[in-house]
Design an enzyme around this catalytic site. Structure first.
Site, PDB file in Angstrom:
ATOM      1  N   HIS A 113      41.333-129.085 -46.329  1.00 18.38           N
ATOM      2  CA  HIS A 113      40.048-128.407 -46.352  1.00 18.38           C
ATOM      3  C   HIS A 113      40.140-127.117 -47.151  1.00 18.38           C
ATOM      4  CE1 HIS A 113      38.838-131.080 -43.019  1.00 18.38           C
ATOM      5  NE2 HIS A 113      37.609-130.801 -43.396  1.00 18.38           N
ATOM      6  N   LYS A 145      38.118-122.528 -43.857  1.00 16.49           N
ATOM      7  CA  LYS A 145      38.047-123.256 -42.582  1.00 16.49           C
ATOM      8  C   LYS A 145      39.013-122.611 -41.591  1.00 16.49           C
ATOM      9  CE  LYS A 145      37.947-127.831 -40.495  1.00 16.49           C
ATOM     10  NZ  LYS A 145      36.655-127.488 -39.841  1.00 16.49           N
TER      11      LYS A 145
END
Length: 234
Positions: free
Chosen positions: A131, A135
């Site tokens: 990600h 995040k």
């Protein structure tokens, strides 16, 4: 439909664009430090905030009879409390670790493969998720859902652990790379071959659209639902 956005980061802003394009009104845009807002202005709320305020946001909605869709991950220690409150208030609530149509199909594919591999002990499963660097939680909620799907359907595993493998434990590697919307990979590896399934998100549009569709679906209902209910799959 009047929508409250609880969390106005990049995902909240993407949801706003899609909601407006689908003819909805955004009546609240709440950042993580905003307090004292009137949630009753909204027909439904969409929560993509941060773990530390997600349960507070969800509780505020349920206490004020506002249906709420939450895609925030990392707060699930309080999930049972949210479910109990929803039942107490006869509210409406959907939590999903991922709202993308493709990911929810991937969840079901993962369960089917896990069941098929249950009698093939020569294969060891591992997972990787990638990600963007903003995040906050690791592994992702999507990765946890995938791991739980394997555990529920494959007798060879009963736990998952970040970055480590052990007997009956699925190792999950979490990587953070700038501007990666989300990639999830499940590998079954033996001495002779490897079976891989993978979902790659190209942008945030799929997540945001799924959240808006879920919000549209939830209005007028009572209960605790999932994306399987929204999409009629599984």
């Amino acid at each position: 439909m009047n929508i409250a956005l609880l969390g106005y980061g990049r995902m909240g802003q993407t949801i706003e664009k899609i909601a407006l394009n689908r003819g909805h009104n955004i009546v609240l845009r709440i950042d993580k430090d905003d307090e004292g807002y009137d949630i009753t202005k909204a027909d439904v709320a969409i929560d993509f905030s941060i773990p530390s305020v997600a349960f507070k946001n969800i509780s505020n909605c349920l206490n004020n009879n506002v249906p709420v869709v939450s895609g925030t991950t990392g707060w699930l220690a309080d999930y049972d409390k949210a479910i109990a409150l929803c039942k107490e208030k006869n509210g409406a609530f959907i939590y999903a670790s991922n709202f993308s149509l493709g990911v929810n199909i991937f969840f079901e594919l993962n369960k089917v493969l896990a069941k098929m591999m249950g009698n093939l002990e020569q294969y060891n499963v591992s997972m990787e998720e990638i990600h963007h660097t903003k995040k906050l939680d690791a592994p992702s909620g999507t990765a946890i859902t995938l791991a739980e799907g394997i555990i529920e359907n494959n007798k060879n595993y009963n736990a998952w652990k970040l970055d480590e493998g052990a007997e009956k434990t699925i190792p999950v590697v979490a990587k953070r790379i700038e501007d990666v919307p989300g990639t999830h990979t499940v590998n079954y590896k033996s001495d002779v071959d490897t079976i891989t399934i993978e979902h790659i998100a190209h942008n945030r549009q799929g997540f945001a659209l799924g959240a808006v569709v879920a919000a549209e679906w939830l209005v007028g209902k009572h209960g605790i639902f999932s994306m399987n209910d929204v999409l009629n799959i599984g």
